[in-house]
Design an enzyme around this catalytic site. Structure first.
Site, PDB file in Angstrom:
ATOM      1  N   GLU A  96       0.786  -1.227   0.000  1.00  0.00           N
ATOM      2  CA  GLU A  96       0.000   0.000   0.000  1.00  0.00           C
ATOM      3  C   GLU A  96       0.823   1.284   0.000  1.00  0.00           C
ATOM      4  OE1 GLU A  96      -3.314  -0.044  -0.315  1.00  0.00           O
ATOM      5  OE2 GLU A  96      -3.123  -2.224  -0.475  1.00  0.00           O
ATOM      6  N   SER A 120     -53.054 -21.265  40.155  1.00  0.00           N
ATOM      7  CA  SER A 120     -52.692 -21.999  41.363  1.00  0.00           C
ATOM      8  C   SER A 120     -51.223 -21.875  41.751  1.00  0.00           C
ATOM      9  CB  SER A 120     -53.051 -23.481  41.193  1.00  0.00           C
ATOM     10  OG  SER A 120     -54.447 -23.639  41.120  1.00  0.00           O
TER      11      SER A 120
END
Length: 778
Positions: free
Chosen positions: A194, A472
């Site tokens: 690069e 319940s």
């Protein structure tokens, strides 16, 4: 005569006009334009300089928080099979490598797995990388050996599975790295490919631009970029990727400013962390630290030369050279990077040849950024928001360690899917939805959570938000309250299960009924709870006071305001599954309240522990009364509505639980626990229509299928010191000789056992009918 001086005729004399100054308007215009341009340029550069410094010197990146599951701990005797362990390794992105060159690799042989674990920094200690051999039997770990030290390890903590992330608005993921810790080959690969003149140019390189143009002409394609690393950083860090002249001009000036303001070291380190290298679903992969894990499942420091070159190749085009989509393009670009490295004498010819011969081995797409368990992560985020702001959660790089067990969570989701499909086929139930919470019984840690039949990231979290009547499930609180008055109520106290009408303050009346619409006469407290008799429960609750039952529920961890109406005694009050879990966690904790928690610790990006969530416990209700309630709920599982669980569990497993069904069978509940886990299951429909399932025929069946897979410990109840036992005639509640037919041993608070004796010949006066006739009574 004097001579006359001749005079000129002024009429013909031309006067010399004064010269006019030359005009310099063009010069002035040029000068003014130049000054104005210089001023604008100065302002523009000042603006760019301010922007560059503000972001570069401030908080450069919004680092998303990473959320981790509970780590797996390896030890001899652990119930873990060879296959399940290999599956976990694959989820952790370990890869097979017989030579174990890098962390996160393993090899298998017969019933052994040899692996090199990853080093990992936990909230409480750092776990080093180890070379281990784990030997398995058919169902468990036989031993764990440290190969380096040639000794058996008592316990080893694996690195945890990342289960999600909390992202800012722009979904970018990165793992920050330091330049000093970056592999030298990665730096050389970047420079060769690069920016060969990086350490010599001022931010832009005219030589590099010319060289790139010539190379592209020769290759008749794009093979070399003209932008320097500094320019690439400016583009990625500050600008968009649009190809326009104005953007390029800004890029050049910003590159010059970066070079003027900062060192090459700082620029290169920022570049390593900023560069875009791929896409993980909806999240962008930035920086080489994250890219290494995303593509290879290993830390950057452990990459081989060919892998480093593959990452460098992505800089030129993450989409074009995506190794998963275009492996051939990726290999070609990788080899070109290697050639450029060799051309700069960064690697030898032998290294070049060897690296080129390596096959491209990439992890399957793992979507590490995807939130795998949205219901549980929703819980975590809500808990964190009590102490952290949104921006802290999405930008400070926090590491959040949770209590989730991924194996249990996966088992839970599979079980829900399978069982609900079965229930819909075998009953009239349709469009069933579910919510389940699983906790570790000893600590209250949430091991798994399901918010829906199928988990969705933006779905309604039923486990946290679905307010439904609990039926319940409230009854153990009613009986627990009664047992705290041992002079009046014990496990064998007789109560009337007969019709009752309650006059309400508004002038109306309430007449509850049993599930089977029958009365059962005088029954013991044990029988009333075992068979879930409504009439007996209402009489007990009214006798001790509805407000006292509500107080008990508060003590058990229910913080929601409750309406003090008689119907509270039969579960008319609505709670969420997580609230029910907190309530039953207190029963499972023998009367000690342990707040449910999903987080163990929060650690800052630098490793500092910001928050810990320690184990907290306090006595909430009488442990002795809780012990008796737990023995009563064991009878529910043996002789009552939960009896079907013992079709799958050993008879001596000691299961504790309670079913719950609401009016018109709109809600099916079950809450129960084994020695190691508590689970609460809710089934119903989002439109609140009837599902036609009771707690026993619906939620209990999901609970059984789940718990038989995850539970390894039976229940062992330890009686408190003030608990005594007595043999009692079950038919009349009087003391009996244990040799008497029908005599059973029951627990009592000291001093509350019966004092009158029964004779073995006494006729049966108990009006309970056989339990087998009431299998589905609620």
């Amino acid at each position: 005569m004097a001579e006359k001086t001749p005079q000129r005729n002024t009429r013909y004399v031309t006067k010399k006009k004064p010269s006019k100054p030359k005009s310099h308007w063009l010069r002035n215009v040029v000068l003014r334009v130049f000054v104005a341009g210089a001023f604008l340029l100065f302002c523009f550069l000042g603006y760019l300089d301010s922007n560059v410094r503000e972001q570069f010197e401030g908080k450069r990146w919004a680092i998303p928080a990473r959320v981790f599951a509970s780590p797996l701990e390896l030890y001899a005797g652990q119930n873990l099979t060879f296959e399940k362990f290999e599956g976990l390794l694959q989820r952790l992105n370990y890869h097979q490598d017989k030579q174990l060159k890098a962390e996160g690799s393993y090899a298998k042989k017969d019933q052994k797995i040899v692996l090199k674990t990853r080093a990992f920094d936990f909230w409480d200690s750092s776990e080093p990388s180890r070379m281990l051999t784990v030997k398995f039997s058919e169902s468990a770990i036989v031993n764990v050996m440290d190969l380096a030290e040639a000794k058996e390890m008592p316990i080893v903590r694996m690195d945890p599975v990342q289960i999600g992330s909390f992202y800012p608005a722009i979904k970018e993921g990165r793992i920050l790295i330091k330049l000093d810790e970056t592999p030298d080959m990665l730096i050389k690969g970047l420079l060769a490919s690069e920016d060969r003149n990086f350490y010599n140019h001022i931010g832009i390189s005219f030589r590099g631009i010319a060289r790139a143009i010539m190379a592209d002409i020769k290759a008749r394609g794009l093979v070399q970029g003209g932008s320097t690393i500094t320019q690439q950083l400016a583009k990625n860090f500050y600008l968009t990727s649009e190809r326009k002249l104005w953007r390029k001009i800004q890029e050049v000036f910003m590159a010059l400013i970066l070079e003027f303001r900062y060192s090459k070291h700082e620029i290169l380190e920022a570049y390593l962390n900023e560069i875009y290298l791929g896409q993980d679903g909806g999240s962008a992969v930035h920086g080489f630290g994250l890219a290494s894990e995303f593509y290879f499942g290993t830390a950057l420091r452990d990459l081989s030369l060919d892998q480093v070159a593959t990452l460098v190749a992505l800089v030129r085009g993450p989409s074009q050279y995506d190794p998963r989509r275009y492996p051939q393009h990726a290999v070609e670009r990788r080899n070109l990077v290697l050639d450029e490295m060799a051309g700069q004498d960064y690697i030898t010819a032998a290294q070049l040849t060897q690296a080129k011969q390596k096959a491209l081995v990439i992890l399957p797409r793992s979507h590490t950024a995807k939130n795998r368990y949205p219901g549980f992560l929703d819980l975590i985020k809500r808990q964190l928001k009590q102490e952290y702001q949104e921006k802290d959660l999405t930008s400070d790089g926090l590491r959040i360690f949770t209590t989730l067990d991924t194996q249990i969570q996966d088992t839970l989701e599979q079980t829900i899917s399978k069982k609900l499909n079965q229930l819909e086929k075998s009953s009239r139930a349709k469009a069933l939805e579910a919510a389940v919470v699983v906790t570790r019984r000893d600590s209250g840690e949430i091991a798994a959570l399901a918010s829906a039949r199928e988990e969705q990231a933006s779905g309604f979290n039923r486990a946290l938000d679905a307010l439904r009547p609990i039926g319940s499930l409230v009854k153990p609180a009613v009986y627990l309250t009664a047992l705290q008055y041992p002079d009046k109520y014990t496990i064998t106290t007789r109560v009337s299960d007969s019709d009752i009408t309650v006059n309400l303050p508004n002038g109306t009346s309430w007449s509850p009924k049993n599930y089977d619409h029958r009365e059962h006469g005088n029954v013991s407290l044990l029988t009333a709870l075992t068979k879930s008799y409504n009439l007996a429960t209402v009489r007990i609750g009214l006798d001790i006071g509805v407000a006292r039952t509500a107080k008990t529920l508060k003590e058990m961890g229910i913080s929601r305001e409750l309406d003090i109406f008689p119907s509270l005694l039969l579960g008319a009050s609505s709670l969420t599954p997580i609230e029910v879990t907190q309530m039953y966690q207190t029963l499972a904790g023998d009367g000690f309240l342990t707040p449910l928690r999903g987080i163990r610790a929060v650690v800052a990006e630098g490793g500092k522990q910001l928050q810990s969530y320690p184990f907290i416990v306090r006595q909430a209700v009488d442990p002795s009364a809780t012990y008796i309630i737990n023995t009563m709920m064991q009878e529910v599982m043996h002789q009552g509505t939960g009896y079907s669980a013992y079709d799958e569990f050993p008879k001596d497993y000691g299961l504790i639980g309670k079913t719950g069904t609401t009016n018109d069978a709109k809600d099916s509940w079950f809450a129960g626990y084994t020695g190691d886990y508590l689970s609460v299951v809710w089934l119903g429909r989002d439109d609140n229509k009837s599902i036609g399932l009771t707690g026993a025929t619906g939620a209990l069946q999901v609970w059984i299928a789940l718990m038989k897979q995850i539970s390894k410990q039976p229940v062992t109840l330890i009686p408190p010191d003030n608990i005594t036992t007595a043999w009692v005639d079950a038919d009349n509640g009087l003391l009996a000789n244990k040799a008497c037919q029908g005599a059973k041993e029951y627990p009592y608070l000291s001093g509350s056992a019966p004092t009158a004796y029964s004779t073995c010949e006494q006729a049966v006066i108990e009006q309970d009918k056989p339990w087998v006739d009431d299998l589905f009574i609620e």
